[in-house]
Design an enzyme around this catalytic site. Structure first.
Site, PDB file in Angstrom:
ATOM      1  N   MET A 158      62.172  90.585 -22.658  1.00  0.00           N
ATOM      2  CA  MET A 158      61.183  91.353 -23.422  1.00  0.00           C
ATOM      3  C   MET A 158      61.713  91.588 -24.833  1.00  0.00           C
ATOM      4  SD  MET A 158      59.314  93.852 -20.728  1.00  0.00           S
ATOM      5  CE  MET A 158      60.503  95.152 -20.748  1.00  0.00           C
ATOM      6  N   LEU A 185      67.160  91.793 -27.859  1.00  0.00           N
ATOM      7  CA  LEU A 185      68.267  91.113 -27.173  1.00  0.00           C
ATOM      8  C   LEU A 185      69.601  91.785 -27.445  1.00  0.00           C
ATOM      9  CD1 LEU A 185      67.298  87.378 -27.793  1.00  0.00           C
ATOM     10  CD2 LEU A 185      66.606  88.918 -25.926  1.00  0.00           C
ATOM     11  N   HIS A 186      70.451  91.772 -26.423  1.00  0.00           N
ATOM     12  CA  HIS A 186      71.822  92.270 -26.560  1.00  0.00           C
ATOM     13  C   HIS A 186      72.755  91.270 -25.877  1.00  0.00           C
ATOM     14  CE1 HIS A 186      71.299  93.448 -22.421  1.00  0.00           C
ATOM     15  NE2 HIS A 186      70.274  94.225 -22.746  1.00  0.00           N
ATOM     16  N   HIS A 237      71.804  89.668 -22.505  1.00  0.00           N
ATOM     17  CA  HIS A 237      70.871  88.536 -22.558  1.00  0.00           C
ATOM     18  C   HIS A 237      71.591  87.279 -23.051  1.00  0.00           C
ATOM     19  CE1 HIS A 237      67.886  91.917 -23.397  1.00  0.00           C
ATOM     20  NE2 HIS A 237      67.335  91.319 -22.378  1.00  0.00           N
ATOM     21  N   ASP A 283      69.459  94.771 -13.460  1.00  0.00           N
ATOM     22  CA  ASP A 283      68.181  95.102 -12.809  1.00  0.00           C
ATOM     23  C   ASP A 283      68.220  94.547 -11.392  1.00  0.00           C
ATOM     24  OD1 ASP A 283      66.770  96.376 -15.030  1.00  0.00           O
ATOM     25  OD2 ASP A 283      66.966  94.432 -15.990  1.00  0.00           O
ATOM     26  N   VAL A 286      76.718  92.722 -18.129  1.00  0.00           N
ATOM     27  CA  VAL A 286      77.654  92.757 -19.259  1.00  0.00           C
ATOM     28  C   VAL A 286      77.724  94.207 -19.740  1.00  0.00           C
ATOM     29  CG1 VAL A 286      78.143  91.888 -21.582  1.00  0.00           C
ATOM     30  CG2 VAL A 286      77.087  90.395 -19.880  1.00  0.00           C
ATOM     31  N   ARG A 312      67.762 100.045 -24.114  1.00  0.00           N
ATOM     32  CA  ARG A 312      67.516 101.487 -24.231  1.00  0.00           C
ATOM     33  C   ARG A 312      68.731 102.240 -24.776  1.00  0.00           C
ATOM     34  NH1 ARG A 312      64.076 100.322 -19.486  1.00  0.00           N
ATOM     35  NH2 ARG A 312      61.957 100.784 -20.168  1.00  0.00           N
TER      36      ARG A 312
HETATM   37  O1  PAF Z   1      64.015  92.013 -17.266  1.00  0.00           O
HETATM   38  C1  PAF Z   1      63.100  91.939 -18.101  1.00  0.00           C
HETATM   39  O2  PAF Z   1      63.320  91.956 -19.316  1.00  0.00           O
HETATM   40  C2  PAF Z   1      61.651  91.847 -17.640  1.00  0.00           C
HETATM   41  O3  PAF Z   1      61.449  92.620 -16.508  1.00  0.00           O
HETATM   42  C3  PAF Z   1      61.187  90.408 -17.418  1.00  0.00           C
HETATM   43  C4  PAF Z   1      61.956  89.729 -16.291  1.00  0.00           C
HETATM   44  C5  PAF Z   1      61.330  89.612 -18.690  1.00  0.00           C
HETATM   45  C6  PAF Z   1      59.701  90.390 -17.021  1.00  0.00           C
HETATM   46  O4  PAF Z   1      58.909  90.949 -18.016  1.00  0.00           O
END
Ligand code: PAF
Length: 295
Positions: free
Chosen positions: A26, A29-30, A33, A145, A171, A182
């Protein structure tokens, strides 16, 4: 870096990408990612990402409008770790005609599913759609997550979606705080103190691994310690991360009497999970239960 904004354009290019690794995001980025993207770039012909702030997975009281949006910066960061394609659709392009939703029951029911009704249906629906558009060979997700990983694993399995999933360790900041978009909401002082969340669950996991019978008191004292440190704990539990169910007494023997199979020894599914509100920010984290057999 090729930026694609429509489903039709992605379809037109898909064949030319060869073996495609995919990191859905979404944005904002950090390093967490970027480490997924780096791995994807190493293991595939082409590494692609998506940047889409998915309204379906935000509740009415959550931070959709406040969610950080910084596309130009994100594209630059992704490009620096070998990403060649970014799918950045509009809300209209993704959801304009969408009336189908994907609900993964069981693994979605507790914890985040309970605290954020509809969240995992929003995630599963968009990830299923993204998989249909991007048709990746391999997709990468961060274990921060944890429940999202379980939901996607179950969905891919149940719907026979032809994609290989890779779940990668969280990480962290040097302090132990899990990287998260966040974290940007914290002042420097809050940012430092937020790392107590990880410190406390690491200790809790160690205590439970050493003395499983006393796990309830280990969990209780972790919750109390966090409360004293100004965390409002929403849940803190020992779970099997494949089923996202609390570990029951029957599992005691399996965990500690050294009866785990080889596969379980290698990828210990037992984890302490936590969600807590701290200085107005909702944080989640999880750590594996140290497995006596792994040593
Ligand atoms: O982990 C996330 O950033 C979101 O839940 C994802 C997997 C991109 C789905 O919108």
């Amino acid at each position: 870096m090729k930026v694609i904004r429509t489903i039709a354009e992605f379809r037109n290019h898909r064949e030319s990408f060869g073996k495609l690794g995919f990191v859905p995001t979404m944005g904002a980025l950090h390093q967490g990612h970027l480490s997924l993207m780096e791995q994807s770039a190493k293991e595939n012909d082409t590494s692609a990402i998506s940047i889409f702030v998915n309204p379906l997975q935000f509740g009415p009281n959550e931070d959709l409008s406040k969610y950080p949006r910084q596309e130009a910066e994100d594209l630059e960061m992704a490009s620096s770790v070998g990403v060649k394609v970014a799918f950045c659709p509009s809300v209209e392009e993704m959801l304009g005609r969408n009336t189908t939703s994907v609900t993964v029951s069981g693994v979605s029911d507790l914890f985040e599913g309970e605290k954020r009704p509809g969240h995992f249906t929003g995630v599963a629906t968009i990830v299923a759609q993204l998989f249909g558009i991007v048709q990746p060979n391999v997709a990468y997700f961060g274990l921060k997550d944890l429940q999202q990983c379980a939901v996607i694993r179950q969905m891919v399995d149940d719907l026979c979606i032809p994609v290989e999933l890779k779940f990668c360790e969280t990480v962290r900041e040097p302090s132990g705080l899990a990287m998260s978009s966040r974290n940007n909401y914290f002042s420097p002082d809050e940012f430092e103190r937020a790392s107590n969340l990880n410190r406390v669950i690491v200790v809790c996991a160690k205590e439970i691994a050493e003395d499983f019978e006393n796990r309830k008191s280990a969990i209780e004292s972790a919750i109390n310690e966090l409360a004293n440190l100004e965390f409002e704990v929403q849940y803190l539990e020992l779970v099997n991360s494949l089923t996202m169910q609390p570990v029951t007494d029957q599992k005691v023997g399996q965990i500690l009497s050294q009866k785990l199979g080889q596969t379980e020894k290698e990828s210990n599914p037992y984890r302490i999970i936590v969600a807590a509100q701290f200085c107005g920010v909702r944080l989640i984290d999880n750590v594996p239960l140290p497995n006596p057999l792994a040593n």
